[in-house]
Structure formats: structure tokens, C-alpha cells
Design a protein around this motif. Sequence first.
Motif, short mmCIF file in Angstrom:
data_model
loop_
_atom_site.label_atom_id
_atom_site.label_comp_id
_atom_site.label_asym_id
_atom_site.label_seq_id
_atom_site.Cartn_x
_atom_site.Cartn_y
_atom_site.Cartn_z
N ARG A 5 3.91 40.73 -10.11
CA ARG A 5 2.78 40.84 -9.18
C ARG A 5 1.88 42.01 -9.56
O ARG A 5 0.66 41.89 -9.62
CB ARG A 5 3.30 41.01 -7.75
CG ARG A 5 2.17 41.25 -6.76
CD ARG A 5 2.65 41.48 -5.36
NE ARG A 5 1.51 41.71 -4.48
CZ ARG A 5 1.59 41.73 -3.18
NH1 ARG A 5 2.75 41.54 -2.58
NH2 ARG A 5 0.52 41.94 -2.45
N GLU A 6 2.49 43.18 -9.82
CA GLU A 6 1.70 44.36 -10.20
C GLU A 6 0.94 44.11 -11.50
O GLU A 6 -0.25 44.47 -11.61
CB GLU A 6 2.61 45.57 -10.35
CG GLU A 6 3.20 46.04 -9.04
CD GLU A 6 4.31 47.07 -9.21
OE1 GLU A 6 4.39 47.98 -8.36
OE2 GLU A 6 5.08 46.96 -10.18
N LEU A 7 1.60 43.50 -12.47
CA LEU A 7 0.93 43.19 -13.75
C LEU A 7 -0.26 42.28 -13.52
O LEU A 7 -1.35 42.51 -14.06
CB LEU A 7 1.91 42.54 -14.72
CG LEU A 7 3.01 43.44 -15.28
CD1 LEU A 7 4.02 42.60 -16.06
CD2 LEU A 7 2.43 44.54 -16.15
N LEU A 8 -0.07 41.24 -12.72
CA LEU A 8 -1.15 40.28 -12.48
C LEU A 8 -2.30 40.92 -11.71
O LEU A 8 -3.47 40.68 -12.03
CB LEU A 8 -0.60 39.07 -11.73
CG LEU A 8 -1.39 37.79 -11.85
CD1 LEU A 8 -1.59 37.40 -13.31
CD2 LEU A 8 -0.67 36.66 -11.11
N SER A 24 3.95 32.45 -2.62
CA SER A 24 4.56 31.12 -2.85
C SER A 24 4.32 30.58 -4.25
O SER A 24 5.18 29.92 -4.80
CB SER A 24 4.08 30.08 -1.87
OG SER A 24 3.31 30.55 -0.86
N TYR A 25 3.14 30.83 -4.79
CA TYR A 25 2.80 30.28 -6.11
C TYR A 25 2.86 31.35 -7.21
O TYR A 25 2.65 31.03 -8.38
CB TYR A 25 1.42 29.63 -6.09
CG TYR A 25 1.36 28.42 -5.20
CD1 TYR A 25 2.01 27.25 -5.55
CD2 TYR A 25 0.68 28.46 -3.99
CE1 TYR A 25 1.97 26.13 -4.73
CE2 TYR A 25 0.64 27.35 -3.16
CZ TYR A 25 1.28 26.20 -3.53
OH TYR A 25 1.24 25.10 -2.71
N THR A 41 -6.76 28.91 -8.17
CA THR A 41 -5.81 29.94 -8.52
C THR A 41 -6.13 30.54 -9.88
O THR A 41 -6.82 29.93 -10.70
CB THR A 41 -4.37 29.39 -8.56
OG1 THR A 41 -4.29 28.37 -9.55
CG2 THR A 41 -3.96 28.83 -7.21
N TRP A 42 -5.60 31.73 -10.10
CA TRP A 42 -5.68 32.40 -11.40
C TRP A 42 -4.26 32.77 -11.76
O TRP A 42 -3.62 33.56 -11.06
CB TRP A 42 -6.57 33.63 -11.28
CG TRP A 42 -6.88 34.28 -12.58
CD1 TRP A 42 -7.67 33.80 -13.59
CD2 TRP A 42 -6.42 35.57 -13.03
NE1 TRP A 42 -7.73 34.71 -14.62
CE2 TRP A 42 -6.98 35.79 -14.29
CE3 TRP A 42 -5.61 36.53 -12.46
CZ2 TRP A 42 -6.74 36.95 -15.02
CZ3 TRP A 42 -5.37 37.70 -13.18
CH2 TRP A 42 -5.94 37.90 -14.45
#
Length: 112
Positions: A5-8, A24-25, A41-42
Motif C-alpha cells: 500500500r505504501e509503495l503504491l 478490497s482490490y 483503478t490504478w
Amino acid sequence: MRTDRELLELAAKAAGVIGEWCESYECILLTGTETNEGCDTWAPFIDDGDALQLAVLLRLDILQDESSVSVKRYVGPAVETEYLAQERILCSRLDTTRRAIVRAAAEIGAAM
């Protein structure tokens, strides 16, 4: 070590992608976009197109050998190139390449 999550989120910052994390995704839901199928989405961890766009936008160079993928970028004549990420290929070369791109973009985002 940063979470996916942090990377994204840091990669999104570097690329100017505006959106919110979707647990969720496990992707970024883009703000202000909606198709007939729902929110856009990305997800460069799993989407080849998103990863390629990220690499092109940030002018990343991807280098591969038999066991790893490295990502660098040109930063100017004084330094010339900067290595941003290196990932060992453990399973899929495509998965590893996408992860290295996101990790490199996250380094750029963290430095902003």
C-alpha cells in the motif's frame, strides 16, 4: 520495509495519480473517474499497462539479467544515472518487473 500500500501510494504521488487506496482490490481507485462498470483503478503491481505508463512517465530504464530486474533513471550530467530498485526474480519475470517499477517510482515519490 514498506508495505505494498505504501509503495503504491508513493508511486501514485510520483506519477501525479489522484485517488484513494482500496483495500478490497489492493489498488488505487481513481478520483473523479467512473465507467459503466464502476470506478476506474490504478494497479501497476498487476496491470502491465499501468506499470508501463508509470515507467514511461517517470523516464525509468529497466535492466534485466538472468536473476534480477533493476530500474534506474537519468538524473543529469553530474550524476548521470541513479539506481532506484532491484528485485530478484523469484517466480514470474513480469511480476518482478512490475514490482521493480513500482518500487522505483515509490523512491521518487518519497523524495518529493
